[in-house]
Motif scaffolding. Structure first.
Motif, mmCIF file in Angstrom:
data_model
loop_
_atom_site.group_PDB
_atom_site.id
_atom_site.type_symbol
_atom_site.label_atom_id
_atom_site.label_comp_id
_atom_site.label_asym_id
_atom_site.label_seq_id
_atom_site.Cartn_x
_atom_site.Cartn_y
_atom_site.Cartn_z
ATOM 1 N N HIS A 197 0.830 -1.201 0.000
ATOM 2 C CA HIS A 197 0.000 0.000 0.000
ATOM 3 C C HIS A 197 0.869 1.257 0.000
ATOM 4 C CE1 HIS A 197 -3.812 2.069 0.354
ATOM 5 N NE2 HIS A 197 -3.285 2.864 1.262
ATOM 6 N N PRO A 207 0.214 5.145 0.316
ATOM 7 C CA PRO A 207 -0.993 5.839 0.779
ATOM 8 C C PRO A 207 -1.184 7.279 0.307
ATOM 9 C CG PRO A 207 0.661 5.894 2.499
ATOM 10 C CD PRO A 207 1.266 5.126 1.345
ATOM 11 N N LYS A 254 -7.201 14.064 -2.860
ATOM 12 C CA LYS A 254 -8.172 13.053 -2.438
ATOM 13 C C LYS A 254 -9.451 13.216 -3.255
ATOM 14 C CE LYS A 254 -9.764 10.024 0.767
ATOM 15 N NZ LYS A 254 -9.145 8.739 1.154
ATOM 16 N N CYS A 258 -13.673 8.588 -2.735
ATOM 17 C CA CYS A 258 -12.711 7.575 -2.301
ATOM 18 C C CYS A 258 -12.756 7.370 -0.791
ATOM 19 C CB CYS A 258 -11.300 7.976 -2.728
ATOM 20 S SG CYS A 258 -10.031 6.815 -2.185
ATOM 21 N N ASP A 259 -12.922 6.088 -0.368
ATOM 22 C CA ASP A 259 -12.887 5.764 1.052
ATOM 23 C C ASP A 259 -11.660 4.917 1.399
ATOM 24 O OD1 ASP A 259 -13.698 3.395 -0.148
ATOM 25 O OD2 ASP A 259 -15.022 2.830 1.491
ATOM 26 N N PHE A 260 -10.683 4.840 0.477
ATOM 27 C CA PHE A 260 -9.464 4.106 0.758
ATOM 28 C C PHE A 260 -8.574 4.902 1.705
ATOM 29 C CE2 PHE A 260 -9.847 2.134 -3.724
ATOM 30 C CZ PHE A 260 -10.754 1.213 -3.250
ATOM 31 N N ASN A 261 -7.600 4.221 2.280
ATOM 32 C CA ASN A 261 -6.646 4.887 3.164
ATOM 33 C C ASN A 261 -5.645 5.665 2.314
ATOM 34 O OD1 ASN A 261 -5.174 5.614 5.470
ATOM 35 N ND2 ASN A 261 -3.859 3.824 5.296
ATOM 36 N N SER A 262 -6.042 6.854 1.879
ATOM 37 C CA SER A 262 -5.190 7.695 1.041
ATOM 38 C C SER A 262 -5.144 9.101 1.611
ATOM 39 C CB SER A 262 -5.697 7.709 -0.412
ATOM 40 O OG SER A 262 -7.019 8.207 -0.471
ATOM 41 N N GLY A 314 -1.035 -0.949 -4.592
ATOM 42 C CA GLY A 314 -2.272 -0.182 -4.598
ATOM 43 C C GLY A 314 -2.139 1.072 -3.751
ATOM 44 N N GLU A 349 -19.833 5.988 -0.270
ATOM 45 C CA GLU A 349 -19.293 5.326 0.906
ATOM 46 C C GLU A 349 -19.172 6.304 2.076
ATOM 47 O OE1 GLU A 349 -18.913 2.220 0.916
ATOM 48 O OE2 GLU A 349 -18.844 1.685 -1.218
ATOM 49 N N THR A 365 -16.538 9.875 3.127
ATOM 50 C CA THR A 365 -16.101 10.502 1.881
ATOM 51 C C THR A 365 -16.798 11.851 1.727
ATOM 52 O OG1 THR A 365 -17.870 9.531 0.532
ATOM 53 C CG2 THR A 365 -15.847 8.235 0.787
ATOM 54 N N ARG A 375 -2.501 2.678 10.516
ATOM 55 C CA ARG A 375 -3.148 3.289 9.362
ATOM 56 C C ARG A 375 -2.488 4.577 8.865
ATOM 57 N NH1 ARG A 375 -7.231 7.000 8.451
ATOM 58 N NH2 ARG A 375 -8.589 6.513 6.666
#
Length: 387
Positions: free
Chosen positions: A13, A15, A20, A24-28, A66, A200, A203, A289
């Motif tokens: 990952h 990040p 943003k 997007c609900d990814f850990n970014s 990713g 999601e 977000t 995280r």
């Protein structure tokens, strides 16, 4: 039953993103002016080293970078990570190594370097070619840049690539969605991830929801899209994945077949199996995280310095865990895989399986959804809860 273990994959990952996206609900996280590339690579290599024992001498069958936006990292950095993975775990023959990339011009210039570093598959985050829809999605590239990115990927030697494309966008008509798909198909990808925008939690779209197409429009888009994809030789093999023959994503297939994977990097998750006294135990693991916290763990001397938590998947939860992955696949899996991957006898799910077969939702000789079952998957899966 032979004490075998599933194939093993590695998820890496990265990040950071330039910006943003509102869906997007990814850990970014938004990248600052000074991306801590070298420090993060060193942390990933230490994370890998900590995970070596969990591999149980299995070589990697796939690696997936990713994010976030992995293509913000240099080819040298990606190459160092790949070399570290080979050193710590070893590679299966014909390993698939995928890197997610955005179509921005600065990132395209790195494609040759990624290919030389060992990446053999790109996943290009197009999402749409329509300028209005790209703006709604908060994307920073243009449709022209997406087209150019594919040309540059081919020039760099990538003959295996995926395009990510979304539908059901704010204000999108079936004609708009068809135009996006037609443009994507003109680029002749051998894999296409085509999925509906969902709102999601956590977000910007959740806080300020856009107006999405109504159900009838979404159904028209789905029907139109599936026909276009089939006509162009991309067959649906998973809920939102389409591929030419033998070009399915090996890394994702391992997830859906309930294989094992190690996750390294901020917020990465892993799933690992081990035999204990002739009983198969399956644990989930996840890493701290926030990137800044992850980097601070580098000097920790604990055996699992980056780990934030772990849990055993209880036996009563394994049927649902297995089936919610396997039934995503159009072809499902053979019945014997259930016992191989969970350690449970197929008799464990005999009763709900028989009921679903009588209702025409699961095939008679495989753990495979019928066409009707695929349409009602969310209603089908609760049959396997807490068995």
């Amino acid at each position: 039953m032979a004490l075998s273990l599933p194939p093993l994959s590695l998820y890496v990952h990265i990040p950071w993103c330039v910006r943003k996206c509102p869906y997007c609900d990814f850990n970014s996280h938004k990248a600052g002016p000074d991306l801590p590339e070298q420090a993060y690579v060193q942390a990933l290599l230490r994370d890998m080293q900590d995970e070596t024992a969990r591999s149980q001498d299995r070589a990697l069958s796939s690696i997936f970078f990713g994010g976030g936006t992995p293509s913000l990292f240099s080819a040298q950095a990606i190459g160092d990570i790949i070399q570290g993975a080979e050193r710590h775990f070893g590679f299966e023959p014909n390993i698939e190594i995928t890197l997610e990339a955005n179509p921005g011009t600065a990132e395209q210039s790195r494609f040759h370097g990624y290919r030389a570093a060992g990446v053999n598959r790109l996943s290009i985050g197009v999402q749409s070619f329509n300028p209005q829809h790209l703006q709604h999605l908060g994307r920073i590239h243009s449709g022209r840049e997406a087209i150019d990115a594919v040309a540059m990927a081919r020039a760099a030697g990538f003959d295996n690539f995926n395009l990510d494309l979304m539908h059901g966008l704010p204000g999108q008509t079936p004609e708009d969605a068809g135009a996006d798909l037609t443009q994507a198909l003109d680029l002749a990808p051998n894999h296409l991830s085509w999925y509906q925008l969902t709102i999601e939690p956590n977000t910007e779209f959740f806080r300020r929801p856009p107006v999405l197409p109504v159900e009838d429009t979404l159904a028209d888009i789905q029907d139109l899209g599936c026909a276009l994809l089939s006509e162009n030789g991309l067959q649906q093999y998973e809920i939102s994945a389409y591929a030419k023959p033998n070009k399915e994503a090996a890394h994702n297939l391992n997830y859906w077949r309930f294989g094992d994977y190690i996750g390294i990097g901020a917020g990465a998750h892993g799933k690992l199996s081990r035999w204990v006294d002739n009983s198969l135990q399956i644990h989930r693991h996840w890493k701290t995280r926030l990137p800044e916290h992850y980097l601070k763990r580098t000097d920790n001397i604990a055996a699992q310095r980056f780990e934030a938590g772990t849990e055993l998947i209880e036996a009563q939860d394994l049927p649902l865990e297995f089936m919610m992955n396997a039934l995503r696949l159009n072809d499902g899996v053979e019945e014997s895989l259930f016992q191989q991957r969970t350690g449970l006898a197929i008799a464990t799910i005999a009763q709900p399986l028989q009921r679903l077969r009588e209702q025409g939702l699961v095939s008679a000789d495989r753990l495979q959804p019928t066409a009707l079952g695929s349409r009602y998957l969310n209603r089908l899966l609760p049959a396997f809860e807490a068995i």
